[in-house]
Design an enzyme around this catalytic site. Structure first.
Site, PDB file in Angstrom:
ATOM      1  N   HIS A  60      -5.599   3.871  -1.578  1.00 24.23           N
ATOM      2  CA  HIS A  60      -7.048   4.278  -1.270  1.00 24.23           C
ATOM      3  C   HIS A  60      -7.363   5.493  -1.491  1.00 24.23           C
ATOM      4  O   HIS A  60      -6.771   6.537  -1.059  1.00 24.23           O
ATOM      5  CB  HIS A  60      -7.055   4.162   0.324  1.00 24.23           C
ATOM      6  CG  HIS A  60      -8.197   4.064   1.087  1.00 24.23           C
ATOM      7  ND1 HIS A  60      -8.366   3.885   2.439  1.00 24.23           N
ATOM      8  CD2 HIS A  60      -9.515   4.459   0.312  1.00 24.23           C
ATOM      9  CE1 HIS A  60      -9.792   4.195   2.591  1.00 24.23           C
ATOM     10  NE2 HIS A  60     -10.328   4.367   1.493  1.00 24.23           N
ATOM     11  N   ARG A 119      -7.071  12.641   1.200  1.00 24.08           N
ATOM     12  CA  ARG A 119      -6.152  12.992   2.290  1.00 24.08           C
ATOM     13  C   ARG A 119      -4.672  12.562   1.877  1.00 24.08           C
ATOM     14  O   ARG A 119      -3.795  13.305   2.154  1.00 24.08           O
ATOM     15  CB  ARG A 119      -6.517  12.759   3.531  1.00 24.08           C
ATOM     16  CG  ARG A 119      -6.252  11.217   3.816  1.00 24.08           C
ATOM     17  CD  ARG A 119      -6.303  10.812   5.276  1.00 24.08           C
ATOM     18  NE  ARG A 119      -7.869  10.957   5.841  1.00 24.08           N
ATOM     19  CZ  ARG A 119      -8.115  10.310   6.720  1.00 24.08           C
ATOM     20  NH1 ARG A 119      -7.173   9.266   7.435  1.00 24.08           N
ATOM     21  NH2 ARG A 119      -9.345  10.532   7.344  1.00 24.08           N
ATOM     22  N   ARG A 165      -9.696   8.013  -0.982  1.00 29.17           N
ATOM     23  CA  ARG A 165     -10.428   8.397  -0.002  1.00 29.17           C
ATOM     24  C   ARG A 165     -11.300   9.539  -0.300  1.00 29.17           C
ATOM     25  O   ARG A 165     -10.899  10.215  -1.249  1.00 29.17           O
ATOM     26  CB  ARG A 165      -9.709   8.902   1.607  1.00 29.17           C
ATOM     27  CG  ARG A 165      -8.994   7.758   2.259  1.00 29.17           C
ATOM     28  CD  ARG A 165      -8.422   8.194   3.464  1.00 29.17           C
ATOM     29  NE  ARG A 165      -9.449   8.105   4.475  1.00 29.17           N
ATOM     30  CZ  ARG A 165      -9.882   7.333   5.401  1.00 29.17           C
ATOM     31  NH1 ARG A 165      -8.958   6.189   5.514  1.00 29.17           N
ATOM     32  NH2 ARG A 165     -10.659   7.483   6.345  1.00 29.17           N
ATOM     33  N   GLU A 225     -10.840  -9.687   2.711  1.00 29.87           N
ATOM     34  CA  GLU A 225      -9.398  -9.012   3.461  1.00 29.87           C
ATOM     35  C   GLU A 225      -9.802  -9.273   4.836  1.00 29.87           C
ATOM     36  O   GLU A 225     -10.641  -8.410   5.345  1.00 29.87           O
ATOM     37  CB  GLU A 225      -8.935  -7.861   2.772  1.00 29.87           C
ATOM     38  CG  GLU A 225      -7.686  -7.640   3.583  1.00 29.87           C
ATOM     39  CD  GLU A 225      -6.998  -6.444   2.876  1.00 29.87           C
ATOM     40  OE1 GLU A 225      -7.280  -6.115   1.739  1.00 29.87           O
ATOM     41  OE2 GLU A 225      -6.277  -5.626   3.752  1.00 29.87           O
ATOM     42  N   GLU A 261      -8.497   0.585  -3.103  1.00 33.54           N
ATOM     43  CA  GLU A 261      -9.223   0.450  -1.900  1.00 33.54           C
ATOM     44  C   GLU A 261      -9.983   1.762  -2.029  1.00 33.54           C
ATOM     45  O   GLU A 261      -9.862   2.860  -2.334  1.00 33.54           O
ATOM     46  CB  GLU A 261      -8.106   0.646  -0.768  1.00 33.54           C
ATOM     47  CG  GLU A 261      -8.403   0.055   0.524  1.00 33.54           C
ATOM     48  CD  GLU A 261      -7.640   0.079   1.474  1.00 33.54           C
ATOM     49  OE1 GLU A 261      -6.244  -0.223   1.271  1.00 33.54           O
ATOM     50  OE2 GLU A 261      -7.782   0.609   2.426  1.00 33.54           O
ATOM     51  N   HIS A 277      -3.649  -4.904   7.634  1.00 35.29           N
ATOM     52  CA  HIS A 277      -3.988  -3.922   8.615  1.00 35.29           C
ATOM     53  C   HIS A 277      -2.933  -3.899   9.807  1.00 35.29           C
ATOM     54  O   HIS A 277      -3.157  -4.920  10.553  1.00 35.29           O
ATOM     55  CB  HIS A 277      -5.237  -3.600   8.929  1.00 35.29           C
ATOM     56  CG  HIS A 277      -5.566  -2.343   9.346  1.00 35.29           C
ATOM     57  ND1 HIS A 277      -5.989  -1.350   8.624  1.00 35.29           N
ATOM     58  CD2 HIS A 277      -5.160  -1.350  10.580  1.00 35.29           C
ATOM     59  CE1 HIS A 277      -6.131  -0.070   9.094  1.00 35.29           C
ATOM     60  NE2 HIS A 277      -5.549  -0.196  10.429  1.00 35.29           N
ATOM     61  N   HIS A 319       0.862   6.235   2.246  1.00 36.63           N
ATOM     62  CA  HIS A 319       1.750   6.776   3.104  1.00 36.63           C
ATOM     63  C   HIS A 319       2.925   7.563   2.250  1.00 36.63           C
ATOM     64  O   HIS A 319       3.429   8.517   2.926  1.00 36.63           O
ATOM     65  CB  HIS A 319       2.267   6.078   4.325  1.00 36.63           C
ATOM     66  CG  HIS A 319       1.153   5.575   5.209  1.00 36.63           C
ATOM     67  ND1 HIS A 319       0.619   6.533   5.854  1.00 36.63           N
ATOM     68  CD2 HIS A 319       0.679   4.466   5.323  1.00 36.63           C
ATOM     69  CE1 HIS A 319      -0.392   5.985   6.586  1.00 36.63           C
ATOM     70  NE2 HIS A 319      -0.472   4.492   6.218  1.00 36.63           N
ATOM     71  N   ASN A 378       0.703  -1.190   0.104  1.00 37.93           N
ATOM     72  CA  ASN A 378       0.056  -0.033  -0.088  1.00 37.93           C
ATOM     73  C   ASN A 378       0.975   1.247   0.199  1.00 37.93           C
ATOM     74  O   ASN A 378       1.710   1.562   0.925  1.00 37.93           O
ATOM     75  CB  ASN A 378      -0.920  -0.049   1.269  1.00 37.93           C
ATOM     76  CG  ASN A 378      -1.867   1.005   1.387  1.00 37.93           C
ATOM     77  OD1 ASN A 378      -1.440   2.295   1.298  1.00 37.93           O
ATOM     78  ND2 ASN A 378      -3.334   0.817   1.572  1.00 37.93           N
ATOM     79  N   THR A 406      -8.199   3.125   8.430  1.00 41.79           N
ATOM     80  CA  THR A 406      -9.557   2.118   8.404  1.00 41.79           C
ATOM     81  C   THR A 406      -9.534   1.210   9.719  1.00 41.79           C
ATOM     82  O   THR A 406      -8.921   0.488   9.871  1.00 41.79           O
ATOM     83  CB  THR A 406      -9.486   1.193   7.150  1.00 41.79           C
ATOM     84  OG1 THR A 406      -9.173   1.869   5.936  1.00 41.79           O
ATOM     85  CG2 THR A 406     -10.863   0.711   6.724  1.00 41.79           C
TER      86      THR A 406
HETATM   87  N1  PXP Z   1      -5.624  -3.398   3.873  1.00 39.02           N
HETATM   88  C1  PXP Z   1      -6.734  -2.490   4.229  1.00 39.02           C
HETATM   89  C2  PXP Z   1      -8.073  -2.923   3.672  1.00 39.02           C
HETATM   90  C3  PXP Z   1      -6.418  -1.324   4.475  1.00 39.02           C
HETATM   91  O1  PXP Z   1      -7.237  -0.249   4.760  1.00 39.02           O
HETATM   92  C4  PXP Z   1      -5.106  -0.744   5.011  1.00 39.02           C
HETATM   93  C5  PXP Z   1      -4.619   0.554   5.611  1.00 39.02           C
HETATM   94  O2  PXP Z   1      -4.580   1.353   4.622  1.00 39.02           O
HETATM   95  C6  PXP Z   1      -4.090  -1.939   5.003  1.00 39.02           C
HETATM   96  C7  PXP Z   1      -4.297  -2.927   4.477  1.00 39.02           C
HETATM   97  C8  PXP Z   1      -2.567  -1.617   5.211  1.00 39.02           C
HETATM   98  O3  PXP Z   1      -2.686  -1.502   6.539  1.00 39.02           O
HETATM   99  P1  PXP Z   1      -1.265  -0.872   6.885  1.00 39.02           P
HETATM  100  O4  PXP Z   1      -0.893   0.495   6.414  1.00 39.02           O
HETATM  101  O5  PXP Z   1      -1.441  -0.771   8.278  1.00 39.02           O
HETATM  102  O6  PXP Z   1      -0.209  -1.848   6.605  1.00 39.02           O
END
Ligand code: PXP
Length: 237
Positions: free
Chosen positions: A43, A49, A45, A151, A70, A191, A10, A7, A101
């Site tokens: 994602h 953001r 959003r 997931e 996402e 997550h 960030h 992901n 999330t």
């Molecule tokens: N999977 C989903 C559905 C999420 O919402 C997130 C957070 O954006 C992640 C995985 C990844 O989580 P993390 O950034 O805590 O590794």
């Protein structure tokens, strides 16, 4: 062997700190793929953001593994996904005040709307995954709304306060996974996973893909993104 989805939200969060153009999440996605990840997750959003509309268009055009968008089920976002046609859409709940999330989708409460959204996305050839808590009642409702992938939200496991709690929550995930496999579902997980807590959960059989963001981007500050992805991929696989 389990797969690793990275992901890149960030990377965009850091860019937004100065509202500039760097670091670019699309450049990051390229490095993650070069390092051997199996998919890229971003994602979009509603409040934009971090990831923005331009990012997802460029990711769709350049990702060579699989692009997993996402998204929440708000009509405007669903419309964007239908036009963009990512390989996969992972449906998540979204609250404006949350930092990330916080929980899984309530499939039962949103049954009707989800059925409609999943059909619209599937008709465009998009694979649909539902982000849910490891809860049997929620899992049992998945086939009815028409999704074939889930997931499991690993946040509770990741934030366990001690070893016993961690083992209990891991067992909860393993049981949810076995229950979901009984419905023929593909099961992903994600997550809050990091370089420590990934070790035990990676041993759970039959998790198809782990989606991980924050810990990889944090580690990349010290070892570089390519190394950070390679290290996580080695643990996942
Ligand atoms: N999977 C989903 C559905 C999420 O919402 C997130 C957070 O954006 C992640 C995985 C990844 O989580 P993390 O950034 O805590 O590794």
């Amino acid at each position: 062997m389990a797969k690793l989805g990275v992901n890149v939200d960030h990377v965009a969060t850091l860019r937004q700190a100065r509202r500039g153009v760097c670091p670019d999440p699309v450049h990051a996605a390229f490095i993650c793929e070069k390092a051997g990840c199996d998919s890229i997750v971003a994602h979009l959003r509603e409040d934009r953001r971090h990831i923005n509309d331009g990012d997802i268009k460029r990711l769709k055009d350049t990702v060579i593994t699989r692009f997993n968008l996402e998204m929440c089920i708000a009509p405007r976002i669903v419309g964007i996904a239908c036009r963009l046609k990512p390989h996969q859409a992972t449906l998540v709940p979204e609250r404006r005040q949350e930092l990330t999330t916080e929980g899984g989708l309530d499939i039962i409460a949103n049954r009707k709307r989800l059925k409609d959204v999943i059909k619209r996305l599937s008709d465009k050839g998009i694979e649909v995954s539902l982000f849910i808590d490891p809860d049997k009642k929620q899992i049992a409702a998945v086939p009815e709304v028409g999704a074939k992938i889930i997931e499991l939200h690993t946040g509770k496991y990741a934030h366990a306060k001690n070893k016993i709690q961690s083992l209990e929550r891991l067992e909860e995930i393993a049981q949810a996974l076995r229950y979901a496999k009984g419905f023929g579902l593909t099961v992903n997980a994600g997550h809050g996973l990091d370089y420590d807590n990934i070790t035990a959960i990676a041993k759970v059989k039959d998790i198809y893909e782990f989606n991980i963001g924050y810990s990889i981007i944090c580690r990349s500050l010290f070892v570089g993104l390519e190394n950070a992805v390679k290290e996580m991929a080695a643990r996942v696989k």
